[in-house]
Design a protein around this motif. Sequence first.
Motif, PDB file in Angstrom:
ATOM      1  N   ILE A 115     -47.055  59.410  89.707  1.00  0.00           N
ATOM      2  CA  ILE A 115     -47.579  60.749  89.466  1.00  0.00           C
ATOM      3  C   ILE A 115     -47.115  61.548  90.671  1.00  0.00           C
ATOM      4  N   HIS A 116     -46.457  62.681  90.465  1.00  0.00           N
ATOM      5  CA  HIS A 116     -45.916  63.434  91.597  1.00  0.00           C
ATOM      6  C   HIS A 116     -45.682  64.891  91.254  1.00  0.00           C
ATOM      7  N   GLY A 117     -45.483  65.678  92.292  1.00  0.00           N
ATOM      8  CA  GLY A 117     -45.124  67.083  92.124  1.00  0.00           C
ATOM      9  C   GLY A 117     -43.687  67.201  91.662  1.00  0.00           C
ATOM     10  N   ALA A 118     -43.401  68.254  90.881  1.00  0.00           N
ATOM     11  CA  ALA A 118     -42.041  68.513  90.398  1.00  0.00           C
ATOM     12  C   ALA A 118     -41.653  69.937  90.769  1.00  0.00           C
ATOM     13  N   TYR A 119     -40.672  70.059  91.660  1.00  0.00           N
ATOM     14  CA  TYR A 119     -40.195  71.381  92.074  1.00  0.00           C
ATOM     15  C   TYR A 119     -39.017  71.851  91.235  1.00  0.00           C
ATOM     16  N   TRP A 120     -38.483  71.010  90.351  1.00  0.00           N
ATOM     17  CA  TRP A 120     -37.275  71.315  89.592  1.00  0.00           C
ATOM     18  C   TRP A 120     -37.550  71.901  88.209  1.00  0.00           C
ATOM     19  N   HIS A 121     -38.813  72.002  87.831  1.00  0.00           N
ATOM     20  CA  HIS A 121     -39.130  72.687  86.572  1.00  0.00           C
ATOM     21  C   HIS A 121     -40.551  73.229  86.629  1.00  0.00           C
ATOM     22  N   ASN A 122     -40.859  74.116  85.698  1.00  0.00           N
ATOM     23  CA  ASN A 122     -42.196  74.693  85.579  1.00  0.00           C
ATOM     24  C   ASN A 122     -42.587  74.712  84.105  1.00  0.00           C
ATOM     25  N   ASN A 123     -42.283  73.626  83.424  1.00  0.00           N
ATOM     26  CA  ASN A 123     -42.490  73.529  81.979  1.00  0.00           C
ATOM     27  C   ASN A 123     -43.565  72.483  81.673  1.00  0.00           C
ATOM     28  N   PHE A 124     -44.677  72.552  82.382  1.00  0.00           N
ATOM     29  CA  PHE A 124     -45.732  71.562  82.231  1.00  0.00           C
ATOM     30  C   PHE A 124     -46.415  71.740  80.885  1.00  0.00           C
ATOM     31  N   GLY A 125     -46.799  70.618  80.300  1.00  0.00           N
ATOM     32  CA  GLY A 125     -47.323  70.613  78.949  1.00  0.00           C
ATOM     33  C   GLY A 125     -46.283  70.146  77.940  1.00  0.00           C
ATOM     34  N   VAL A 126     -45.049  69.928  78.430  1.00  0.00           N
ATOM     35  CA  VAL A 126     -43.934  69.477  77.585  1.00  0.00           C
ATOM     36  C   VAL A 126     -43.342  68.219  78.207  1.00  0.00           C
ATOM     37  N   ARG A 127     -43.044  67.222  77.369  1.00  0.00           N
ATOM     38  CA  ARG A 127     -42.402  65.994  77.868  1.00  0.00           C
ATOM     39  C   ARG A 127     -41.022  66.337  78.425  1.00  0.00           C
ATOM     40  N   MET A 128     -40.774  65.927  79.668  1.00  0.00           N
ATOM     41  CA  MET A 128     -39.498  66.270  80.310  1.00  0.00           C
ATOM     42  C   MET A 128     -38.970  65.195  81.246  1.00  0.00           C
ATOM     43  N   SER A 129     -39.780  64.215  81.616  1.00  0.00           N
ATOM     44  CA  SER A 129     -39.419  63.339  82.726  1.00  0.00           C
ATOM     45  C   SER A 129     -38.703  62.073  82.268  1.00  0.00           C
ATOM     46  N   HIS A 130     -38.325  61.290  83.250  1.00  0.00           N
ATOM     47  CA  HIS A 130     -37.714  59.976  83.020  1.00  0.00           C
ATOM     48  C   HIS A 130     -38.792  58.888  83.023  1.00  0.00           C
ATOM     49  N   GLY A 131     -40.049  59.260  82.804  1.00  0.00           N
ATOM     50  CA  GLY A 131     -41.142  58.299  82.715  1.00  0.00           C
ATOM     51  C   GLY A 131     -42.272  58.554  83.689  1.00  0.00           C
ATOM     52  N   CYS A 132     -41.977  59.268  84.765  1.00  0.00           N
ATOM     53  CA  CYS A 132     -43.043  59.612  85.710  1.00  0.00           C
ATOM     54  C   CYS A 132     -43.941  60.688  85.111  1.00  0.00           C
ATOM     55  N   VAL A 133     -45.054  60.941  85.782  1.00  0.00           N
ATOM     56  CA  VAL A 133     -45.974  61.995  85.388  1.00  0.00           C
ATOM     57  C   VAL A 133     -45.757  63.153  86.354  1.00  0.00           C
ATOM     58  N   ASN A 134     -45.102  64.213  85.880  1.00  0.00           N
ATOM     59  CA  ASN A 134     -44.816  65.400  86.694  1.00  0.00           C
ATOM     60  C   ASN A 134     -46.004  66.352  86.667  1.00  0.00           C
ATOM     61  N   MET A 135     -46.280  66.942  87.828  1.00  0.00           N
ATOM     62  CA  MET A 135     -47.346  67.947  87.947  1.00  0.00           C
ATOM     63  C   MET A 135     -46.804  69.130  88.730  1.00  0.00           C
ATOM     64  N   SER A 136     -47.460  70.289  88.579  1.00  0.00           N
ATOM     65  CA  SER A 136     -47.094  71.438  89.410  1.00  0.00           C
ATOM     66  C   SER A 136     -47.355  71.063  90.871  1.00  0.00           C
ATOM     67  N   LEU A 137     -46.712  71.750  91.773  1.00  0.00           N
ATOM     68  CA  LEU A 137     -46.854  71.416  93.193  1.00  0.00           C
ATOM     69  C   LEU A 137     -48.291  71.548  93.686  1.00  0.00           C
ATOM     70  N   PRO A 138     -49.009  72.641  93.377  1.00  0.00           N
ATOM     71  CA  PRO A 138     -50.396  72.704  93.859  1.00  0.00           C
ATOM     72  C   PRO A 138     -51.294  71.652  93.221  1.00  0.00           C
ATOM     73  N   ASP A 139     -51.094  71.370  91.926  1.00  0.00           N
ATOM     74  CA  ASP A 139     -51.917  70.362  91.255  1.00  0.00           C
ATOM     75  C   ASP A 139     -51.662  68.971  91.824  1.00  0.00           C
ATOM     76  N   ALA A 140     -50.393  68.656  92.071  1.00  0.00           N
ATOM     77  CA  ALA A 140     -50.047  67.338  92.621  1.00  0.00           C
ATOM     78  C   ALA A 140     -50.644  67.161  94.013  1.00  0.00           C
ATOM     79  N   GLU A 141     -50.609  68.204  94.812  1.00  0.00           N
ATOM     80  CA  GLU A 141     -51.195  68.118  96.157  1.00  0.00           C
ATOM     81  C   GLU A 141     -52.706  67.909  96.078  1.00  0.00           C
ATOM     82  N   GLU A 142     -53.361  68.636  95.189  1.00  0.00           N
ATOM     83  CA  GLU A 142     -54.819  68.494  95.035  1.00  0.00           C
ATOM     84  C   GLU A 142     -55.186  67.076  94.608  1.00  0.00           C
ATOM     85  N   LEU A 143     -54.470  66.550  93.607  1.00  0.00           N
ATOM     86  CA  LEU A 143     -54.768  65.199  93.125  1.00  0.00           C
ATOM     87  C   LEU A 143     -54.447  64.157  94.194  1.00  0.00           C
TER      88      LEU A 143
END
Length: 157
Positions: A115-143
């Motif tokens: 589970i990690h922050g993703a700086y390369w996209h802002n399309n959360f709510g849509v499947r996009m990764s290679h299997g990891c769980v992408n989060m927005s940068l502020p959300d990933a930091e909070e978690l």
Amino acid sequence: FKGGIIFRDADIDGDGELELIVAKETLSTGPHTTVKSILVDLSEQKLYSYYRGEIESEYLISSGLSRFETPKGDFAITRKREKTRMSWVYGPDHPDNYDLPDVPHAMTFVGPYNIHGAYWHNNFGVRMSHGCVNMSLPDAEELFNWADLGTTVVVQD
């Protein structure tokens, strides 16, 4: 609180008389047996943090594409890193190869999956990764700041 109240009787002091025991009953939506737990709902593309069985926070995520499924099951956070390089090579000049420096707030929950922050996209709510769980940068930091090593991670459809 969510839930109800449980009533039981028992002889807890051994005097031969029954005492009435009253306790709060908390609703749970999964196998959350630790104080802190995380539920990743792939069908909703959301992550929920729980404290003592009650939802504390809800976040939009981007999980794995169909050809790069996010693993389902019960896991735990085994490693936390403030920043890390993530890369994978599927073969020479393969279009799915990636090399991402400084991926923030990575929490490993099984094998190479995080589970990690993703700086390369802002399309959360849509499947996009290679299997990891992408989060927005502020959300990933909070978690990242909230979760501990050993925190339960449940990934389900």
